[in-house]
Design a protein around this motif. Structure first.
Motif, PDB file in Angstrom:
ATOM      1  N   PHE A 139      14.969  30.972 -17.840  1.00 31.24           N
ATOM      2  CA  PHE A 139      15.296  31.982 -19.107  1.00 31.24           C
ATOM      3  C   PHE A 139      16.382  32.637 -19.065  1.00 31.24           C
ATOM      4  CE2 PHE A 139      10.603  30.852 -18.243  1.00 31.24           C
ATOM      5  CZ  PHE A 139      10.307  30.435 -19.485  1.00 31.24           C
ATOM      6  N   ARG A 140      16.987  32.726 -20.071  1.00 31.13           N
ATOM      7  CA  ARG A 140      18.351  33.610 -20.176  1.00 31.13           C
ATOM      8  C   ARG A 140      17.946  34.426 -21.801  1.00 31.13           C
ATOM      9  NH1 ARG A 140      22.960  31.791 -17.077  1.00 31.13           N
ATOM     10  NH2 ARG A 140      22.315  29.940 -15.984  1.00 31.13           N
ATOM     11  N   GLY A 141      17.118  35.368 -21.350  1.00 29.50           N
ATOM     12  CA  GLY A 141      16.636  36.161 -22.740  1.00 29.50           C
ATOM     13  C   GLY A 141      15.384  35.500 -23.369  1.00 29.50           C
ATOM     14  N   VAL A 142      15.189  35.590 -24.533  1.00 31.51           N
ATOM     15  CA  VAL A 142      13.838  35.229 -25.161  1.00 31.51           C
ATOM     16  C   VAL A 142      14.010  33.794 -25.532  1.00 31.51           C
ATOM     17  CG1 VAL A 142      12.609  35.693 -26.977  1.00 31.51           C
ATOM     18  CG2 VAL A 142      13.764  37.545 -25.895  1.00 31.51           C
ATOM     19  N   PRO A 143      13.145  32.800 -25.034  1.00 39.53           N
ATOM     20  CA  PRO A 143      13.337  31.441 -25.484  1.00 39.53           C
ATOM     21  C   PRO A 143      13.109  31.370 -27.165  1.00 39.53           C
ATOM     22  CG  PRO A 143      11.473  31.874 -24.116  1.00 39.53           C
ATOM     23  CD  PRO A 143      11.922  33.224 -24.343  1.00 39.53           C
TER      24      PRO A 143
END
Length: 120
Positions: free
Chosen positions: A61-65
Motif C-alpha cells: 500500500f502506498r497511500g489509499v488504494p
C-alpha cells in the motif's frame, strides 16, 4: 475455456501421478523418496499457479488504494515456502533412515529387508 488451454494443470497431474507411482510401486527406499519429492514439487507448483490474479499487483500500500484495485494474495507463497522447508526436512530424514537401513541390512530394497527380517 477448453481443456487444452489449461496445460499447466495437465503437467501438475502428470507429476502427481509419477510421484505417487514411485511412492507406491517402487521397492527401493531412495526411489520412494525421489517420488515423494516429485509429488511435493507438483503440489507446490499447483498452489503457486493458483495464486495468479489477472491484473493484480503486489499487496504493498502506498497511500489509499483506488476503487476496484486488485491485489495478489501473498498467503500461498508463504505457505509454499514453509512447505519447502518441511519437505527438505522430511527428505533428509528419509534419506538418513535409508542410509541406516543400508548399513544394517546391506540393501535399500524393501523385499530384501523383509526377507532378512523374516529369517531372524
Amino acid at each position: 475455456m477448453n481443456l487444452l488451454g489449461l496445460y499447466n494443470y495437465w503437467i501438475y497431474i502428470f507429476l502427481l501421478v509419477v510421484g505417487l507411482y514411485a511412492v507406491f510401486v517402487k521397492g527401493n527406499y531412495v526411489k520412494r523418496m525421489i517420488g515423494l519429492g516429485i509429488f511435493q514439487s507438483a503440489v507446490f507448483l499447483l498452489f503457486i499457479s493458483m495464486d495468479k490474479v489477472e491484473g493484480g499487483t503486489g499487496p504493498i500500500f502506498r497511500g489509499v488504494p483506488t476503487e476496484g484495485q486488485l491485489f495478489a494474495n501473498p498467503l500461498p507463497q508463504v505457505l509454499i515456502l514453509t512447505a519447502i522447508v518441511v519437505g527438505i526436512a522430511v527428505t533428509s530424514l528419509g534419506l538418513a533412515i535409508a542410509i541406516r537401513i543400508r548399513e544394517e541390512y546391506g540393501s535399500v530394497e524393501e523385499a530384501d529387508t523383509r526377507r532378512m527380517d523374516d529369517q531372524s
